[in-house]
Motif scaffolding. Structure first.
Motif, PDB file in Angstrom:
ATOM      1  N   ILE A  80      30.572  48.072  33.038  1.00  9.65           N
ATOM      2  CA  ILE A  80      31.279  47.051  33.814  1.00  9.65           C
ATOM      3  C   ILE A  80      32.407  47.692  34.612  1.00  9.65           C
ATOM      4  O   ILE A  80      32.661  47.329  35.763  1.00  9.65           O
ATOM      5  N   GLY A  81      33.087  48.667  34.004  1.00  9.47           N
ATOM      6  CA  GLY A  81      34.135  49.373  34.732  1.00  9.47           C
ATOM      7  C   GLY A  81      33.592  50.079  35.959  1.00  9.47           C
ATOM      8  O   GLY A  81      34.190  50.034  37.044  1.00  9.47           O
ATOM      9  N   LYS A  82      32.441  50.713  35.817  1.00 15.63           N
ATOM     10  CA  LYS A  82      31.817  51.381  36.965  1.00 15.63           C
ATOM     11  C   LYS A  82      31.408  50.374  38.036  1.00 15.63           C
ATOM     12  O   LYS A  82      31.617  50.604  39.238  1.00 15.63           O
ATOM     13  N   LYS A  83      30.814  49.269  37.611  1.00 18.15           N
ATOM     14  CA  LYS A  83      30.378  48.241  38.552  1.00 18.15           C
ATOM     15  C   LYS A  83      31.552  47.696  39.352  1.00 18.15           C
ATOM     16  O   LYS A  83      31.425  47.413  40.555  1.00 18.15           O
ATOM     17  N   ARG A  84      32.689  47.574  38.697  1.00 17.94           N
ATOM     18  CA  ARG A  84      33.898  47.058  39.366  1.00 17.94           C
ATOM     19  C   ARG A  84      34.686  48.156  40.080  1.00 17.94           C
ATOM     20  O   ARG A  84      35.749  47.886  40.620  1.00 17.94           O
ATOM     21  N   LYS A  85      34.148  49.382  40.023  1.00 18.25           N
ATOM     22  CA  LYS A  85      34.813  50.540  40.649  1.00 18.25           C
ATOM     23  C   LYS A  85      36.194  50.794  40.050  1.00 18.25           C
ATOM     24  O   LYS A  85      37.131  51.214  40.740  1.00 18.25           O
ATOM     25  N   VAL A 145      43.166  41.278  33.773  1.00 17.03           N
ATOM     26  CA  VAL A 145      44.571  41.300  33.370  1.00 17.03           C
ATOM     27  C   VAL A 145      45.158  42.700  33.551  1.00 17.03           C
ATOM     28  O   VAL A 145      46.293  42.864  34.005  1.00 17.03           O
ATOM     29  N   LEU A 146      44.376  43.722  33.217  1.00 16.44           N
ATOM     30  CA  LEU A 146      44.866  45.099  33.327  1.00 16.44           C
ATOM     31  C   LEU A 146      45.308  45.434  34.748  1.00 16.44           C
ATOM     32  O   LEU A 146      46.378  46.027  34.949  1.00 16.44           O
ATOM     33  N   ILE A 147      44.516  45.068  35.735  1.00 13.06           N
ATOM     34  CA  ILE A 147      44.854  45.460  37.111  1.00 13.06           C
ATOM     35  C   ILE A 147      46.098  44.750  37.632  1.00 13.06           C
ATOM     36  O   ILE A 147      46.661  45.152  38.658  1.00 13.06           O
ATOM     37  N   GLU A 148      46.545  43.725  36.926  1.00 16.49           N
ATOM     38  CA  GLU A 148      47.784  43.045  37.300  1.00 16.49           C
ATOM     39  C   GLU A 148      49.017  43.679  36.658  1.00 16.49           C
ATOM     40  O   GLU A 148      50.144  43.292  36.952  1.00 16.49           O
ATOM     41  N   VAL A 149      48.803  44.632  35.750  1.00 14.27           N
ATOM     42  CA  VAL A 149      49.921  45.310  35.089  1.00 14.27           C
ATOM     43  C   VAL A 149      50.508  46.341  36.049  1.00 14.27           C
ATOM     44  O   VAL A 149      49.788  47.229  36.513  1.00 14.27           O
ATOM     45  N   PRO A 150      51.781  46.257  36.371  1.00 14.55           N
ATOM     46  CA  PRO A 150      52.392  47.244  37.277  1.00 14.55           C
ATOM     47  C   PRO A 150      52.271  48.660  36.719  1.00 14.55           C
ATOM     48  O   PRO A 150      52.539  48.903  35.542  1.00 14.55           O
ATOM     49  N   GLN A 162      48.727  48.008  25.370  1.00 13.12           N
ATOM     50  CA  GLN A 162      49.774  47.138  24.834  1.00 13.12           C
ATOM     51  C   GLN A 162      50.244  46.128  25.873  1.00 13.12           C
ATOM     52  O   GLN A 162      50.520  44.971  25.552  1.00 13.12           O
ATOM     53  N   ASP A 163      50.345  46.540  27.131  1.00 17.05           N
ATOM     54  CA  ASP A 163      50.781  45.623  28.182  1.00 17.05           C
ATOM     55  C   ASP A 163      49.820  44.453  28.344  1.00 17.05           C
ATOM     56  O   ASP A 163      50.231  43.349  28.713  1.00 17.05           O
ATOM     57  N   VAL A 164      48.541  44.692  28.083  1.00 17.97           N
ATOM     58  CA  VAL A 164      47.560  43.605  28.153  1.00 17.97           C
ATOM     59  C   VAL A 164      47.586  42.783  26.874  1.00 17.97           C
ATOM     60  O   VAL A 164      47.631  41.549  26.899  1.00 17.97           O
TER      61      VAL A 164
END
Length: 335
Positions: A80-85, A145-150, A162-164
């Motif tokens: 899924i990570g690869k598919k989402r680049k 959620v991860l990609i929204e973490v600064p 942990q941030d997630v």
């Protein structure tokens, strides 16, 4: 605090100005080489430090213990990570989070209403029970959620996990760093996730001029008294972590206040590979960073500078990498 280093009932304070000078000279001389390496690798993430906190290959043994179900979850996280680049660092964050929260299994139970691979709580808006126990949904939601973490890609994977997850036990995620690094190379077929040269998790920036400056400042405090909880705005007394904080602050690197936090404030490497300026740690349980109680600065040549305990002034002493309670990883601040 660290147990005293005693000889004949007296604290042995070793004066090693020569060691300090040679250590400073080494790190300053290496700065030019480090600058050249950074310019040659401007597109890589070398400054993130190693993606594995253990010795080379240390993650393979843990990965070999995974069940078919767990490896299937890893494969889904990577696919899924690869598919989402998403970059390999994102896969690693998800693997460490999933291993910590559920053992990489889609659980139908958990603390309160926590469910699924990442123990997401429907009551907290993560989705319905049916959704969060669906592996594909849960993995995509985690990535959302991860990609929204600064700055998630600019810190250790366990910190991003942990941030997630926002766990009450943030240090737990770091323990799976070596295994996750092995899996993204082995299952994800990524030989060089950092983009900085061959060898997953083995590239570490060299000691820098900042390390040399921190060493010089710390050595300049020799003879000053130990005081537990010493103020970091004064230089008339120190405890172990305030000495490290102020030494690196003078060199332009910010460290947290206490030793347990300082363990998370740089790149990890096997303690046997420590270089001048790296931080060494002691813990009641060396395998558990939550029990760290002392920190010192490595000078090279088997010496450290430290603020040891009440009644013992700041001093330099010999250290052995097999010393009791020494944590098996050192930390390189500022990288």
């Amino acid at each position: 605090m660290k147990a005293g280093f005693l000889v004949g009932g007296l604290v042995a304070v070793v004066t090693v100005a020569v060691v300090g000078v040679s250590a400073v000279t080494m790190v300053v001389n290496e700065e030019q080489a480090a600058d050249r390496a950074r310019r040659a690798n401007q597109s890589c993430n070398a400054m993130l430090g190693p993606i594995t906190s253990g010795p080379a290959g240390s993650g393979a043994a843990a990965a070999a213990q995974l069940t078919d179900e767990q490896r299937e979850t890893v494969a889904k996280i990577i696919a899924i990570g690869k598919k989402r680049k998403m970059p390999p660092r994102a896969w690693q964050v998800a693997i460490q989070a999933g291993m910590t929260e559920s053992g990489l299994r889609s659980l139908a139970y958990g603390d309160r209403d926590s469910l699924g691979i990442f123990q997401m709580r429907p009551s907290m808006g993560w989705g319905t029970p049916e959704q969060v126990t669906n592996a594909e949904y849960a993995i995509n939601k985690f990535y959302d959620v991860l990609i929204e973490v600064p700055n998630w890609a600019e810190q250790r994977p366990g910190e991003s996990a942990q941030d997630v997850e926002r766990s009450a036990f943030p240090d737990r995620y770091h323990q799976w760093e070596p295994m996750a690094a092995h899996l993204i190379g082995n299952v994800g077929l990524v030989a060089d996730p950092t983009g900085c040269g061959e060898g997953t998790g083995r590239l570490l920036p060299a000691p820098t001029k900042q390390a040399g400056n921190a060493i010089k400042w710390a050595l300049g405090q020799q003879g000053k008294p130990y005081q537990w909880g010493a103020l970091t705005t004064h230089q008339d007394s120190f405890d172990c972590s305030s000495l490290m904080l102020q030494a690196y602050r003078e060199a332009g690197v910010t460290l947290p206040r206490v030793s347990r936090q300082q363990f998370q404030a740089g790149a990890l490497l096997p303690v046997e590979q420590a270089q001048p300026g790296d931080l060494l740690f002691w813990a009641y349980d060396p395998s558990n960073p939550a029990t760290i109680h002392h920190v010192a600065m490595y000078l090279g040549d088997g010496k450290i500078v430290e603020a040891q305990q009440t009644g013992v002034p700041v001093h330099v002493r010999p250290v052995s990498f097999t010393e009791n309670e020494l944590v098996p990883q050192a930390v390189r601040p500022g990288v």
